[in-house]
Design an enzyme around this catalytic site. Structure first.
Site, PDB file in Angstrom:
ATOM      1  CB  CYS A  19      -0.985  -0.036   1.157  1.00 29.54           C
ATOM      2  SG  CYS A  19      -2.407   1.061   0.924  1.00 29.54           S
TER       3      CYS A  19
ATOM      4  CG  HIS B 299      -4.072  -3.708   2.943  1.00 30.38           C
ATOM      5  ND1 HIS B 299      -3.645  -3.250   4.158  1.00 30.38           N
ATOM      6  CD2 HIS B 299      -4.112  -2.626   2.124  1.00 30.38           C
ATOM      7  CE1 HIS B 299      -3.452  -1.932   4.094  1.00 30.38           C
ATOM      8  NE2 HIS B 299      -3.729  -1.541   2.857  1.00 30.38           N
TER       9      HIS B 299
ATOM     10  CD  GLU C 297      -2.273  -6.214   5.599  1.00 32.65           C
ATOM     11  OE1 GLU C 297      -2.734  -5.081   5.800  1.00 32.65           O
ATOM     12  OE2 GLU C 297      -1.728  -6.553   4.535  1.00 32.65           O
TER      13      GLU C 297
END
Length: 787
Positions: free
Chosen positions: A89, A184, A186
């Site tokens: 990001c 993302h 995660e």
């Protein structure tokens, strides 16, 4: 020797999730620093101790030096100092910017929304199938000819011409070992193929390291222990502890209201109860019993070096602390460590210990965010209001509202007389609910010579409407236009990339003008009424140190049991059950409303934030930690007046950590304020909300949220704890108006001011009118007791 990865954190609220994913997929040691922890020269000095760098997400823009700190210098290191880098990001955008790309704004912001990523199955996407990934960004990398000469595009997504068109999702440097992804990996809702890029990156990174023959050096002397590996107590846990004096019996017909009145709640200046009164989700009622000369209330104000301690029944206050690394939190841990208890009933959740609240501002300062000065109550010249207000109870009563079991308990081993006497009173109270009596009108005599006032006997009462005469009630609500302007102000910050979600709130005040003398405290009258109208799983009444809190909260913030199992239950997404025409919203209708991109994005962003908070303490344990997992994602739960979108996040603290002295309080204090009341990233969101929500000069609750948005609950000597978010609740500062005033006729009256906070999560998909209506829905669930 294990490889080491350095995670550079840009003050994001998802970085610990990224660290956990890196540990899981690489088996490397992960060390975290902030973007501004070190100067460039110091950074270059210890870089030889690391094999690779991950640059995480964060608020702001890569074109602003304050938002990126050391990050641009990483991409500009001399080639002989280069190590593999993976940017996520903000880290991705910084990579693109460093090599010639432009940074622009998305036409349609993507926060907490999923997209299918198009890739060619090569490089970091090798072996990946369909990548369904979560995006949190309002900015984009704009590739030009110069940038494409340095960077190769690995993946894109197509938002459609009506939105953002094609957006670059992943790149790699054509010559240097730099990779990055815009999405993302995660996030808990990014699929496995989307997360696999980290594993693939590490395979490519280690291949590059081996090809260069690069071997990292030992960590430099004095490299600090990460904060998550330091506990509040500072010493290993002590085994054993004092015994517990207790009795358990069945009283299935026990009425909680009557039990409280047995404990003289009507006129008590101090009182503490946690009451799970909801039909489907409630279970335990816990009462702390004040013991003269023994029960201590601990209060603390942000900025104070020491903690104030007042003993029940004694005048004056003592001060403790000032020498511990974690301040007030260490003082509570030290107090608790001195009362480790054994021998209680394992079914009872609370054996004694702390009950009370920790307000919003106490959590804010833990983020290194300064509070406005002077604070609101200082401007008004009133008594300073504590930011932490908790009482340590030796005596307690616990009621299991499902099984009918009751525990009367004391931490004083020689307190059998009180335990026996109180147990007899409670048994008799329960028996009176089902057995007619012919005893004299003034008293009821039970076993062992126990005498109860006749007033404790069950009587049939009807709650009258309204609770107070309309002439005695003055309600001041937030202005609609101002609230809607604040929603738009939040969305401007979201569009700039400063936050993914902002939990905007406002406060309502209710001024009561009442007769000077009444039979019962207003707080108890309100609580009984609210308990019937809006029963909640995390209800309660707490009166201590000049503050009275009435809770009817539906939201658990954080709980843990004595075996180290943790749970958080964030609520984001609310539908009122009653329609304007008087009909009732069905569950299927609620599901249709709550399963929209806006509502799900709200919930997901907080889920990912809370995972980050939990990972911050529980990840990287030396023994099996059970992981941090989402056991329930966006389930719909029904309450008395609303449907809510609820998720459940769980984790485990292993035996080794607990043996080192870690407790649930280590997790609690590092997780404040509740993420469901801030937005993400937490620190930047709090800073933005302080500016948008206003100051004391604008008249809203002294410019602070205070008790609202804090947490309310217990930490038991048995090792368990349970804390709710202070929402759907109200509170007063007891001495705000003094004790006596004059009404228009010159008669003596007293005034009280009750405060009720409400709000909602503002996202890029929010509608200002809709946010106003949601705030009113939440407000009215509590405010209705005055109308």
């Amino acid at each position: 020797m294990a490889r080491r990865i350095l995670l550079v954190d840009a003050y994001d609220s998802f970085s610990n999730n990224l660290a956990a994913l890196i540990r899981q997929t690489t088996n490397a040691e992960v060390h975290t620093i902030k973007i501004d922890d070190y100067t460039l020269s110091k950074f270059r000095g210890f870089l030889k101790s690391f094999d690779a760098i991950v640059i995480g997400p964060g608020p702001g823009t890569p074109t602003n030096d304050e938002d990126v700190g050391i990050i641009p210098h990483i991409y500009g290191l001399p080639e002989e100092e280069v190590v593999p880098v993976f940017g996520v990001c903000l880290g991705f955008q910084s990579l693109c910017l460093a090599f010639g790309a432009g940074i622009g704004r998305l036409k349609v912001v993507k926060h907490g929304q999923s997209s299918v990523i198009t890739h060619h199955r090569g490089d970091i996407f090798e072996g990946c199938g369909v990548v369904d990934a979560i995006r949190y960004h309002s900015l984009r990398a704009e590739m030009n000819e110069g940038a494409l000469g340095e960077l190769e595009v690995l993946a894109v997504t197509d938002d459609g011409e009506g939105e953002n068109g094609e957006v670059v999702m992943a790149v790699k440097h054509r010559r240097l070992p730099f990779w990055g992804v815009q999405y993302h990996p995660e996030s808990c809702c990014t699929n496995l193929d989307g997360a696999r890029v980290v594993e693939n990156w590490w395979r490519l990174a280690t291949g590059w390291l081996d090809g260069k023959g690069r071997v990292s050096e030992a960590l430099p002397a004095g490299w600090g222990v990460p904060p998550e590996r330091r506990n509040l107590l500072g010493v290993p846990r002590k085994e054993g502890g004092r015994g517990l004096c207790w009795q358990m019996f069945h009283a299935p017909c026990l009425d909680i209201v009557e039990l409280c009145e047995l404990l003289e709640v009507k006129r008590a200046e101090k009182f503490a109860m946690l009451d799970s009164s909801a039909k489907h989700t409630g279970r335990y009622t816990i009462l702390g019993v004040f013991m003269p000369g023994v029960t201590e209330t601990f209060t603390w104000r942000v900025g104070d070096e020491k903690v104030s301690v007042q003993t029940f029944g004694k005048s004056g206050r003592d001060e403790v602390g000032g020498n511990t690394s974690f301040g007030v939190w260490s003082e509570l841990a030290v107090k608790m460590a001195g009362f480790g208890a054994t021998g209680g009933d394992g079914e009872s959740p609370f054996w004694g210990g702390f009950m009370g609240y920790i307000n919003y501002e106490a959590g804010v300062t833990g983020l290194d965010v300064p509070l406005a000065s002077p604070r609101g109550d200082e401007k008004a010249g009133r008594t300073r209001i504590p930011d932490l207000n908790v009482t340590f109870f030796h005596r307690s009563i616990v009621v299991d509202n499902i099984s009918g079991k009751v525990w009367v308990q004391s931490l004083e081993v020689d307190d059998e007389e009180w335990v026996t006497g109180m147990a007899e009173k409670v048994k008799l109270l329960a028996a009176m609910s089902i057995t007619p009596t012919t005893t004299p009108p003034n008293e009821v005599v039970g076993g062992s010579g126990v005498t109860l006032p006749r007033s404790t006997m069950r009587t049939t009462t009807t709650v009258k409407e309204p609770l107070f005469p309309p002439s005695a009630v003055e309600i001041t609500q937030p202005g609609k236009e101002k609230y809607m302007r604040n929603v738009l102000a939040c969305q401007k910050e979201l569009a700039k990339g400063e936050s993914y979600e902002l939990c905007l709130t406002a406060q309502t005040t209710v001024d009561l003008t009442l007769p000077l003398q009444e039979e019962e405290d207003t707080a108890w009258k309100i609580y009984k009424h609210l308990r019937k109208r809006n029963p909640a799983p995390f209800a309660g009444l707490y009166k201590a140190s000049g503050t009275t809190l009435i809770s009817s909260s539906p939201e658990r913030f954080l709980s843990w049991d004595r075996d180290g199992n943790f749970q958080l239950r964030p609520i984001k997404g609310t539908v009122r059950k009653s329609k304007p025409d008087g009909s009732i919203v069905s569950r299927s209708e609620a599901e249709e409303i709550l399963n929209t991109p806006k509502e799900r994005a709200e919930n997901l962003m907080i889920v990912d934030l809370i995972r980050h908070d939990l990972h911050g303490v529980l990840s990287g344990q030396s023994d099996e930690d059970g992981g941090v997992k989402v056991s329930k994602l966006m389930g719909i739960e029904e309450y008395e007046t609303v449907f809510q979108l609820v998720s459940v996040i769980e984790g485990r603290m292993g035996e080794t950590m607990r043996g080192e002295g870690f407790t649930g309080m280590d997790v609690l204090h590092r997780s404040l304020p509740p993420g469901s009341m801030t937005g993400a990233p937490k620190k930047r969101s709090v800073e933005i909300l302080q500016d948008i929500e206003g100051t004391a000069d604008e008249g809203d609750n002294c410019g602070e949220r205070a008790v609202y948005s804090g947490v309310f609950g217990y930490w038991s000597v048995c090792g368990a704890g349970d804390w709710s978010v202070v929402i759907r609740s109200m509170y007063r500062f007891d001495d705000e108006f003094g004790s006596q005033h004059q009404d228009g006729s010159g008669e003596g009256v007293r005034k009280e001011r009750w405060r009720i906070g409400a709000g909602g999560a503002v996202t890029a998909l929010s509608d200002a009118e809709g946010e106003w209506e949601e705030m009113l829905t939440k407000l009215n669930s509590t405010l209705a007791v005055f109308q």
